[in-house]
Design a protein around this motif. Sequence first.
Motif, PDB file in Angstrom:
ATOM      1  N   ARG A   7       5.522  32.789  -1.943  1.00 30.41           N
ATOM      2  CA  ARG A   7       6.658  33.216  -2.675  1.00 30.41           C
ATOM      3  C   ARG A   7       7.069  34.375  -2.022  1.00 30.41           C
ATOM      4  N   GLU A  36       8.903  30.135  -4.820  1.00 31.64           N
ATOM      5  CA  GLU A  36       9.753  30.645  -5.498  1.00 31.64           C
ATOM      6  C   GLU A  36      10.894  29.720  -5.730  1.00 31.64           C
ATOM      7  N   ILE A  37      11.452  29.108  -6.809  1.00 28.32           N
ATOM      8  CA  ILE A  37      12.374  28.193  -7.130  1.00 28.32           C
ATOM      9  C   ILE A  37      13.819  28.540  -7.073  1.00 28.32           C
ATOM     10  N   PHE A  40      16.278  25.759  -8.202  1.00 30.51           N
ATOM     11  CA  PHE A  40      15.801  24.246  -8.227  1.00 30.51           C
ATOM     12  C   PHE A  40      15.924  23.347  -6.923  1.00 30.51           C
ATOM     13  N   VAL A  43      12.843  22.617  -4.893  1.00 26.04           N
ATOM     14  CA  VAL A  43      11.908  21.566  -5.370  1.00 26.04           C
ATOM     15  C   VAL A  43      12.396  20.555  -4.575  1.00 26.04           C
ATOM     16  N   SER A  60       3.892  18.011  -8.833  1.00 22.69           N
ATOM     17  CA  SER A  60       4.899  19.138  -8.680  1.00 22.69           C
ATOM     18  C   SER A  60       5.120  19.650 -10.129  1.00 22.69           C
ATOM     19  N   LYS A  62       6.348  23.440 -12.723  1.00 20.91           N
ATOM     20  CA  LYS A  62       6.897  24.675 -12.795  1.00 20.91           C
ATOM     21  C   LYS A  62       5.677  25.478 -13.184  1.00 20.91           C
ATOM     22  N   ASN A  64       5.785  29.213 -13.527  1.00 20.38           N
ATOM     23  CA  ASN A  64       5.991  29.967 -14.302  1.00 20.38           C
ATOM     24  C   ASN A  64       7.688  30.361 -14.508  1.00 20.38           C
ATOM     25  N   GLU A  65       8.435  31.187 -14.859  1.00 19.01           N
ATOM     26  CA  GLU A  65       9.662  31.182 -14.716  1.00 19.01           C
ATOM     27  C   GLU A  65      10.526  31.053 -13.444  1.00 19.01           C
ATOM     28  N   ASP A  67       8.510  30.467 -10.466  1.00 15.24           N
ATOM     29  CA  ASP A  67       7.704  29.821  -9.340  1.00 15.24           C
ATOM     30  C   ASP A  67       7.311  28.441  -9.474  1.00 15.24           C
ATOM     31  N   TRP A  68       6.978  27.708  -8.509  1.00  6.97           N
ATOM     32  CA  TRP A  68       6.858  26.152  -8.698  1.00  6.97           C
ATOM     33  C   TRP A  68       5.652  25.895  -7.679  1.00  6.97           C
TER      34      TRP A  68
END
Length: 74
Positions: A7, A36-37, A40, A43, A60, A62, A64-65, A67-68
Amino acid sequence: MKRYDLRHLKENFAGRMSEIIKNEAVSGEVVIFLFEIGDFSPVQQSADLVKELGCELMNSLKFNEADWTIVVKK
């Protein structure tokens, strides 16, 4: 199984992820990456990288709001 938190690298995580898969993970090992996404696009980038390196993307999701998490088997 090892977990790597990428991250802190923000959108520049792919190089480090590739390095870990190529040089640190051993064949058959399961590795968990957290990154960190943002928008998106990371991803899909991570899934493409895993495929390009000849590994199996096992999961794969999510985290949290922001992070992936992906689970990769080398």
